[in-house]
Design a protein around this motif. Structure first.
Motif, short mmCIF file in Angstrom:
data_model
loop_
_atom_site.label_atom_id
_atom_site.label_comp_id
_atom_site.label_asym_id
_atom_site.label_seq_id
_atom_site.Cartn_x
_atom_site.Cartn_y
_atom_site.Cartn_z
N THR A 84 4.83 -3.48 -5.59
CA THR A 84 3.96 -2.29 -5.65
C THR A 84 2.69 -2.29 -6.08
O THR A 84 2.33 -3.29 -7.06
N ASP A 85 1.70 -1.45 -5.77
CA ASP A 85 0.77 -1.25 -6.72
C ASP A 85 0.16 0.23 -6.72
O ASP A 85 0.56 0.96 -5.62
N HIS A 86 -0.62 0.55 -7.56
CA HIS A 86 -0.88 2.11 -7.73
C HIS A 86 -2.22 2.46 -8.07
O HIS A 86 -2.80 1.92 -9.14
N LEU A 87 -3.16 3.06 -7.00
CA LEU A 87 -4.51 3.42 -7.46
C LEU A 87 -4.62 4.83 -7.56
O LEU A 87 -4.15 5.57 -6.71
N LEU B 273 1.29 0.00 -1.31
CA LEU B 273 0.11 0.39 -2.10
C LEU B 273 0.08 1.70 -2.11
O LEU B 273 0.07 2.49 -0.98
N SER C 144 -10.07 -1.13 -1.96
CA SER C 144 -8.41 -1.46 -2.68
C SER C 144 -7.43 -1.75 -1.42
O SER C 144 -6.47 -2.47 -1.46
N LYS D 104 -3.56 -8.50 -4.97
CA LYS D 104 -3.29 -7.43 -5.52
C LYS D 104 -4.00 -6.83 -6.85
O LYS D 104 -3.52 -5.95 -7.58
N SER D 105 -5.11 -7.41 -7.19
CA SER D 105 -5.88 -7.06 -8.38
C SER D 105 -6.67 -6.01 -8.10
O SER D 105 -7.84 -6.34 -7.48
N ILE D 106 -6.12 -4.83 -8.13
CA ILE D 106 -6.90 -3.53 -7.79
C ILE D 106 -7.42 -2.87 -8.97
O ILE D 106 -8.72 -2.48 -9.19
N LYS E 172 10.12 -0.17 -6.91
CA LYS E 172 10.38 -1.00 -8.04
C LYS E 172 11.62 -1.45 -8.37
O LYS E 172 12.14 -2.35 -8.82
N TRP F 273 -5.11 -5.08 -0.83
CA TRP F 273 -3.63 -4.89 -0.62
C TRP F 273 -3.34 -5.82 0.51
O TRP F 273 -2.59 -6.40 0.61
#
Length: 315
Positions: free
Chosen positions: A275-278, A248, A304, A313-315, A269, A308
């Protein structure tokens, strides 16, 4: 059109005016006033300090230097997963004391045992001392937890903000081909990942946004003292494989390091890493240390991180 949050703009304008006056009167950065500045900023703006059930200091064995850590266990009667956290400060400032409240908030929000690392700082201890400390803590933390007889789950994540993000990503790179130290997840908060400072955001956000390109350059010149290849030392230009941990990245639009985190995510990726991005479209670097100005944004950040690390992973 990009616009800095009105919650921060008045304070930042005042800060920039004060810095201009100081510089006109001969101010020069030193490791002392930089360290005092980050400590003062955090103490003024991070005043909500949650109680954590069990907090103790300890040492982690390393080659030649026992690394101080502070352990936060929010629920000592329950076995919890572990997060090793590296504080920010340009490799020259910050400490487990300065980041005490921030690590408490992470432990509370994520329901993790947080290990805050007091790695060695430049200029007294230049590169690669901090990397060595970070690596050895991650490799040897289980021994400390066992000696303390703490309840824990053998699930290890790592993370950090700014320079601490650099250390986290560097350690992740080292460990991706070491199957005996698997990493569950990684959290990078406005991370410093490119020591060559080649991203467009370094220019776009390099003046007037709290962290300046001039200051970052000054940090790095004290961190690298022996003509090291800064590109080779940069996590952004390291080898990427699908053995890197799910990551994240939390970024800020007005941060000079913004693009480094975004580019790092793209490379993850490409090799198939989750991955995740805030992204905060109206905040500068270091906003966690300005919590009283942006409480809702900081609360969302901690929530968040918890989501994570616990693989929601639902941010």
């Amino acid at each position: 059109m990009r616009q800095l949050s009105p919650k921060i703009t008045p304070w930042l304008n005042q800060f920039n005016q004060q810095m201009a006056v100081l510089e006109a009167n001969g101010y020069k950065p030193t490791c002392t006033n930089i360290r005092e500045g980050l400590a003062y900023l955090t103490a003024v703006f991070v005043t909500d300090i949650p109680k954590i059930a069990w907090v103790q200091d300890d040492l982690v064995k390393s080659t030649g230097y026992p690394v101080p850590v502070r352990i936060y266990h929010p629920s000592p009667d329950h076995a919890l997963p572990v997060l090793v956290y590296f504080h920010g400060g340009g490799h020259m400032a910050g400490s487990i004391t300065v980041y005490d409240a921030i690590c408490r908030k992470i432990a509370q929000a994520a329901k993790h045992i947080v290990i805050s690392v007091d790695y060695r700082l430049a200029p007294e201890c230049p590169y690669p001392a901090a990397v060595e400390d970070a690596y050895h803590v991650v490799k040897n933390i289980w021994h400390v937890l066992d000696d303390r007889k703490l309840n824990y789950l053998p699930q290890l994540s790592i993370g950090g903000d700014s320079a601490g993000g650099a250390l986290s990503a560097t350690v992740a790179n080292k460990l991706q081909f070491e199957p005996n130290t698997p990493l569950h997840a990684q959290v990078l908060i406005y991370p410093s990942l490119d020591y060559t400072l080649s991203s467009a955001s370094v220019v776009e956000n390099g003046v007037g946004n709290l962290l300046s390109t001039k200051k970052v350059t000054w940090y790095f010149n004290h961190y690298f003292q022996h003509q090291e290849d800064r590109k080779t030392a940069s996590p952004l230009f390291a080898e990427f494989s699908n053995k890197l941990p799910p990551t994240l990245v939390i970024s800020a639009e007005f941060c000079p390091l913004r693009d480094e985190g975004i580019d790092y995510l793209a490379k993850l990726k490409k090799v198939g890493v989750a991955t995740d991005h805030l992204h905060f479209s109206d905040l500068p670097h270091t906003f966690l240390n300005l919590e009283n100005l942006v409480k809702e944004e900081c609360q969302r950040t901690y929530q968040s991180i918890g989501a994570w690390l616990n693989l929601n992973k639902s941010i």
